[in-house]
Design a protein around this motif. Structure first.
Motif, PDB file in Angstrom:
ATOM      1  N   GLY A 144      74.556 -38.095  77.636  1.00  0.00           N
ATOM      2  CA  GLY A 144      73.966 -39.137  78.505  1.00  0.00           C
ATOM      3  C   GLY A 144      73.212 -40.319  77.816  1.00  0.00           C
ATOM      4  N   ALA A 145      73.249 -41.523  78.494  1.00  0.00           N
ATOM      5  CA  ALA A 145      72.525 -42.572  77.930  1.00  0.00           C
ATOM      6  C   ALA A 145      71.148 -42.541  77.918  1.00  0.00           C
ATOM      7  CB  ALA A 145      73.130 -43.739  78.744  1.00  0.00           C
ATOM      8  N   GLU A 146      70.496 -41.583  78.754  1.00  0.00           N
ATOM      9  CA  GLU A 146      69.310 -41.401  79.019  1.00  0.00           C
ATOM     10  C   GLU A 146      68.583 -40.227  78.074  1.00  0.00           C
ATOM     11  OE1 GLU A 146      67.378 -43.675  80.704  1.00  0.00           O
ATOM     12  OE2 GLU A 146      69.426 -44.398  81.260  1.00  0.00           O
ATOM     13  N   ALA A 147      69.420 -39.573  77.352  1.00  0.00           N
ATOM     14  CA  ALA A 147      69.049 -38.502  76.537  1.00  0.00           C
ATOM     15  C   ALA A 147      68.047 -38.672  75.542  1.00  0.00           C
ATOM     16  CB  ALA A 147      70.243 -38.220  75.559  1.00  0.00           C
ATOM     17  N   SER A 148      67.035 -38.016  75.253  1.00  0.00           N
ATOM     18  CA  SER A 148      65.772 -38.312  74.408  1.00  0.00           C
ATOM     19  C   SER A 148      66.003 -37.845  73.195  1.00  0.00           C
ATOM     20  CB  SER A 148      64.577 -37.373  74.926  1.00  0.00           C
ATOM     21  OG  SER A 148      64.936 -36.114  74.946  1.00  0.00           O
ATOM     22  N   VAL A 149      65.629 -38.510  72.061  1.00  0.00           N
ATOM     23  CA  VAL A 149      65.814 -38.195  70.594  1.00  0.00           C
ATOM     24  C   VAL A 149      64.466 -38.184  69.794  1.00  0.00           C
ATOM     25  CG1 VAL A 149      66.987 -39.247  68.651  1.00  0.00           C
ATOM     26  CG2 VAL A 149      67.571 -39.849  70.756  1.00  0.00           C
ATOM     27  N   LEU A 150      64.474 -37.148  68.953  1.00  0.00           N
ATOM     28  CA  LEU A 150      63.444 -36.873  68.033  1.00  0.00           C
ATOM     29  C   LEU A 150      64.077 -37.337  66.670  1.00  0.00           C
ATOM     30  CD1 LEU A 150      61.070 -34.168  69.247  1.00  0.00           C
ATOM     31  CD2 LEU A 150      60.255 -36.522  68.538  1.00  0.00           C
ATOM     32  N   VAL A 151      63.456 -38.095  65.747  1.00  0.00           N
ATOM     33  CA  VAL A 151      64.052 -38.033  64.503  1.00  0.00           C
ATOM     34  C   VAL A 151      62.896 -37.524  63.404  1.00  0.00           C
ATOM     35  CG1 VAL A 151      64.734 -39.988  62.659  1.00  0.00           C
ATOM     36  CG2 VAL A 151      64.758 -40.582  65.138  1.00  0.00           C
ATOM     37  N   MET A 152      63.790 -36.717  62.333  1.00  0.00           N
ATOM     38  CA  MET A 152      62.985 -36.067  61.410  1.00  0.00           C
ATOM     39  C   MET A 152      63.570 -36.507  60.088  1.00  0.00           C
ATOM     40  SD  MET A 152      63.028 -32.220  63.307  1.00  0.00           S
ATOM     41  CE  MET A 152      61.959 -31.617  61.792  1.00  0.00           C
ATOM     42  N   PRO A 153      63.157 -37.400  59.498  1.00  0.00           N
ATOM     43  CA  PRO A 153      63.490 -38.093  58.299  1.00  0.00           C
ATOM     44  C   PRO A 153      63.439 -37.011  57.185  1.00  0.00           C
ATOM     45  CG  PRO A 153      62.261 -39.831  59.423  1.00  0.00           C
ATOM     46  CD  PRO A 153      61.947 -38.269  59.990  1.00  0.00           C
ATOM     47  N   PHE A 154      62.476 -36.389  56.954  1.00  0.00           N
ATOM     48  CA  PHE A 154      62.215 -35.464  56.189  1.00  0.00           C
ATOM     49  C   PHE A 154      62.329 -33.889  56.704  1.00  0.00           C
ATOM     50  CE2 PHE A 154      60.141 -39.388  55.078  1.00  0.00           C
ATOM     51  CZ  PHE A 154      61.014 -39.916  54.134  1.00  0.00           C
ATOM     52  N   GLY A 155      63.272 -33.500  57.188  1.00  0.00           N
ATOM     53  CA  GLY A 155      63.324 -32.502  57.935  1.00  0.00           C
ATOM     54  C   GLY A 155      63.143 -31.025  57.251  1.00  0.00           C
ATOM     55  N   GLY A 156      63.215 -30.821  55.672  1.00  0.00           N
ATOM     56  CA  GLY A 156      63.151 -29.860  55.108  1.00  0.00           C
ATOM     57  C   GLY A 156      61.503 -29.433  55.003  1.00  0.00           C
ATOM     58  N   GLN A 169      70.512 -26.678  54.952  1.00  0.00           N
ATOM     59  CA  GLN A 169      70.256 -25.813  56.111  1.00  0.00           C
ATOM     60  C   GLN A 169      68.816 -25.832  56.670  1.00  0.00           C
ATOM     61  OE1 GLN A 169      68.509 -22.730  55.533  1.00  0.00           O
ATOM     62  NE2 GLN A 169      68.604 -21.988  57.610  1.00  0.00           N
ATOM     63  N   LYS A 170      68.113 -26.098  55.321  1.00  0.00           N
ATOM     64  CA  LYS A 170      66.248 -25.989  55.525  1.00  0.00           C
ATOM     65  C   LYS A 170      66.067 -27.149  56.660  1.00  0.00           C
ATOM     66  CE  LYS A 170      65.594 -24.375  51.121  1.00  0.00           C
ATOM     67  NZ  LYS A 170      64.858 -24.926  49.476  1.00  0.00           N
ATOM     68  N   ALA A 171      66.745 -28.077  56.497  1.00  0.00           N
ATOM     69  CA  ALA A 171      66.325 -29.286  57.416  1.00  0.00           C
ATOM     70  C   ALA A 171      66.879 -28.909  59.009  1.00  0.00           C
ATOM     71  CB  ALA A 171      67.012 -30.603  57.092  1.00  0.00           C
ATOM     72  N   LEU A 172      68.156 -28.107  58.996  1.00  0.00           N
ATOM     73  CA  LEU A 172      68.445 -27.791  60.164  1.00  0.00           C
ATOM     74  C   LEU A 172      67.571 -26.694  61.163  1.00  0.00           C
ATOM     75  CD1 LEU A 172      70.838 -27.329  62.548  1.00  0.00           C
ATOM     76  CD2 LEU A 172      71.934 -25.816  61.115  1.00  0.00           C
ATOM     77  N   GLU A 173      66.936 -25.901  59.976  1.00  0.00           N
ATOM     78  CA  GLU A 173      66.111 -24.735  60.505  1.00  0.00           C
ATOM     79  C   GLU A 173      64.802 -25.435  61.200  1.00  0.00           C
ATOM     80  OE1 GLU A 173      65.228 -20.897  61.193  1.00  0.00           O
ATOM     81  OE2 GLU A 173      67.087 -21.816  60.531  1.00  0.00           O
ATOM     82  N   ASN A 174      64.289 -26.305  60.630  1.00  0.00           N
ATOM     83  CA  ASN A 174      63.236 -26.972  61.138  1.00  0.00           C
ATOM     84  C   ASN A 174      63.434 -27.767  62.544  1.00  0.00           C
ATOM     85  OD1 ASN A 174      61.473 -25.721  59.240  1.00  0.00           O
ATOM     86  ND2 ASN A 174      61.138 -27.736  58.234  1.00  0.00           N
ATOM     87  N   GLY A 175      64.679 -28.507  62.385  1.00  0.00           N
ATOM     88  CA  GLY A 175      65.334 -29.263  63.569  1.00  0.00           C
ATOM     89  C   GLY A 175      65.148 -28.497  64.828  1.00  0.00           C
ATOM     90  N   LYS A 176      65.477 -27.050  64.559  1.00  0.00           N
ATOM     91  CA  LYS A 176      65.603 -26.338  65.785  1.00  0.00           C
ATOM     92  C   LYS A 176      64.532 -26.113  66.555  1.00  0.00           C
ATOM     93  CE  LYS A 176      64.646 -21.313  64.024  1.00  0.00           C
ATOM     94  NZ  LYS A 176      65.126 -20.167  63.707  1.00  0.00           N
ATOM     95  N   GLY A 197      74.853 -14.650  53.084  1.00  0.00           N
ATOM     96  CA  GLY A 197      75.236 -14.589  54.256  1.00  0.00           C
ATOM     97  C   GLY A 197      74.097 -14.692  55.306  1.00  0.00           C
ATOM     98  N   HIS A 198      72.872 -14.634  54.519  1.00  0.00           N
ATOM     99  CA  HIS A 198      71.647 -14.816  55.488  1.00  0.00           C
ATOM    100  C   HIS A 198      71.633 -16.362  55.912  1.00  0.00           C
ATOM    101  CE1 HIS A 198      70.121 -16.354  51.883  1.00  0.00           C
ATOM    102  NE2 HIS A 198      69.078 -16.829  52.182  1.00  0.00           N
ATOM    103  N   LYS A 199      72.047 -17.090  55.102  1.00  0.00           N
ATOM    104  CA  LYS A 199      72.092 -18.615  55.521  1.00  0.00           C
ATOM    105  C   LYS A 199      73.312 -18.742  56.624  1.00  0.00           C
ATOM    106  CE  LYS A 199      69.706 -21.000  52.320  1.00  0.00           C
ATOM    107  NZ  LYS A 199      68.596 -22.084  52.422  1.00  0.00           N
ATOM    108  N   ALA A 200      74.182 -18.186  56.717  1.00  0.00           N
ATOM    109  CA  ALA A 200      75.178 -18.322  57.665  1.00  0.00           C
ATOM    110  C   ALA A 200      74.733 -17.672  59.025  1.00  0.00           C
ATOM    111  CB  ALA A 200      76.358 -17.613  57.065  1.00  0.00           C
ATOM    112  N   ALA A 201      74.087 -16.605  58.763  1.00  0.00           N
ATOM    113  CA  ALA A 201      73.478 -16.077  60.166  1.00  0.00           C
ATOM    114  C   ALA A 201      72.441 -16.957  60.788  1.00  0.00           C
ATOM    115  CB  ALA A 201      72.955 -14.568  59.679  1.00  0.00           C
ATOM    116  N   ALA A 202      71.443 -17.773  59.819  1.00  0.00           N
ATOM    117  CA  ALA A 202      70.213 -18.428  60.249  1.00  0.00           C
ATOM    118  C   ALA A 202      71.119 -19.757  60.816  1.00  0.00           C
ATOM    119  CB  ALA A 202      69.644 -18.974  59.033  1.00  0.00           C
ATOM    120  N   ILE A 203      72.208 -20.421  60.355  1.00  0.00           N
ATOM    121  CA  ILE A 203      73.042 -21.236  61.000  1.00  0.00           C
ATOM    122  C   ILE A 203      73.539 -20.773  62.440  1.00  0.00           C
ATOM    123  CG2 ILE A 203      75.032 -22.709  61.098  1.00  0.00           C
ATOM    124  CD1 ILE A 203      74.401 -23.234  57.983  1.00  0.00           C
ATOM    125  N   ALA A 204      74.070 -19.553  62.546  1.00  0.00           N
ATOM    126  CA  ALA A 204      74.697 -19.137  63.823  1.00  0.00           C
ATOM    127  C   ALA A 204      73.499 -18.987  64.598  1.00  0.00           C
ATOM    128  CB  ALA A 204      75.561 -17.568  63.529  1.00  0.00           C
TER     129      ALA A 204
END
Length: 417
Positions: free
Chosen positions: A396-408, A291-298, A347-354
């Protein structure tokens, strides 16, 4: 372009159209003079804000060294031999030392895991225990009302040394420092009292000053003082590239400043698709850690974009309350409402994901059962390539992408904010 994305112990390869990739957020290039054990020794010879370690431990009879458990990448097996060499040089005997693994709310460890963390030589020399093996001693209360209840060997020690690695933390600002004590060796009730502050706007990644949650956990040090810390910053290969020793506040802050030079990443705009990984094992053992990587990815994804979250999660959710909250909710918004009136650790992690799911879809690449993943409001995939292909199909095919290989570890910041 082809990229290797960390996934457990076996990385996955993904191919992306060059024209769509806004950036790959690798750590900044920072020149360092020493690394590994040599860097630890350098910092031990130059403590920040304290006397030398040898002076501090001399004559002490109950020394406790608090270090990280198996869910953290802290290389205790590199740091401890350097540390113990100096402690022994001060006349301290191995029988006067206890190494305590700071479990916080995590599971207990096997003896094999303890040996792996500290190395065979240290494991044979010094008593190594989990914080959860003991009762807890009430040492006081913070001004914010958090009970300072500390596991007995740490509470009763006449010298406390804390080890840790410094990375971004989604509500404590940064890991390391006082987190070894709170939540590291604290009770579940104490952790819950402190972590209830996570819903406050000032509790966020990369923020120390004015962070009410960080202030509360550092206030606990008044009741349970720490004599010395060794905190390290790791590169993407988990090698020590910087080490700080000494005062638990002053030295920690110096480590945080270095981390910003290394891992704070300025981006010009948010992306439609963010591909983010914890970097593989051990950081992606379960969803509780991934979840830590998800949090930074947001911080990098556009409103209504897609986050492709990559984590093995071989151990599943990783925490009972976290799993119960995720499975009992009918929709993500239920979790946000619940945390406002019924804060529970896990539950705090669940809320953070939500809170992330309120603004973006999450495609989860993991080993977890697909139906289970759907039940926790994410879209399941077993391959990074499949997940990315589906994201392009939807946006769509034109969607932009950012890559975070070490997201946490990597904190994206739009512009100069």
């Amino acid at each position: 372009m082809k990229l290797e994305i960390g996934f457990g112990t076996t990385p996955q390869i993904v191919e992306l159209p060059d024209k769509n990739v806004d950036g790959i957020l690798y750590p900044n290039e920072v020149t360092v003079a020493t690394t590994g054990a040599e860097e630890v020794n350098r910092s031990l010879s130059h403590p920040i804000g304290t006397r030398s370690l040898e002076e501090i431990v001399k004559g002490k009879e109950r020394i406790v060294i608090v270090t990280s458990d198996i869910t953290r990448p802290m290389p205790s097996h590199v740091v401890l031999p350097q540390l113990l060499e100096r402690v022994y040089a001060a006349g301290v005997k191995p029988e006067s030392i206890t190494i305590v693994f700071a479990l916080g709310s995590h599971r207990t460890q096997t003896e094999e895991e303890k040996l792996h963390l500290v190395g065979e030589s240290v494991y044979r020399q010094v008593r190594c225990v989990d914080s959860s093996e003991f009762d807890f001693v009430h040492m006081g209360t913070t001004p914010g009302g958090t009970p300072v209840d500390i596991c007995r060997p740490v509470a009763e020690a006449d010298c406390r040394i804390c080890l840790g690695n410094i990375e971004y933390h989604y509500f404590a600002g940064y890991s390391g420092g006082a987190k070894a004590i709170m939540p590291g060796v604290s009770t579940r009730a104490a952790i819950q009292a402190n972590h209830s502050r996570m819903v406050r706007p000032d509790a966020c990644a990369g923020k120390l000053e004015g962070n009410s949650l960080r202030k509360d956990l550092e206030d606990a040090l008044v009741c349970c003082p720490v004599d010395f810390i060794v905190n390290v910053v790791l590169d993407e290969t988990k090698q020590i590239v910087y080490s700080v020793c000494g005062d638990i506040i002053t030295a920690h802050r110096a480590g945080c400043r270095f981390l910003d030079r290394f891992y704070r990443k300025e981006i010009s705009r948010k992306a439609d698709i963010v591909l983010v990984s914890q970097g593989g094992a051990p950081k992606d053992l379960n969803l509780y850690q991934t979840q830590k990587a998800l949090e930074n990815g947001k911080y990098a994804v556009k409103e209504n974009g897609i986050i492709v979250l990559v984590g093995s999660c071989r151990e599943g959710m990783g925490e009972r309350v976290f799993e119960e909250w995720m499975l009992r909710a009918d929709r993500p918004s239920d979790l946000i409402k619940r945390i406002e009136t019924d804060f529970q650790l896990g539950g705090h992690k669940a809320a953070a994901i939500a809170m992330v799911l309120e603004h973006a879809k999450v495609f989860l690449v993991s080993h977890m059962e697909k139906e289970f993943v759907r039940n926790i409001f994410m879209t399941p995939f077993s391959s990074v390539q499949e997940a990315v292909d589906q994201a392009f199909e939807e946006l769509g095919a034109e969607a932009s992408v950012l890559v975070m290989p070490f997201g946490g570890s990597t904190l994206p910041v739009v512009g100069d904010t």
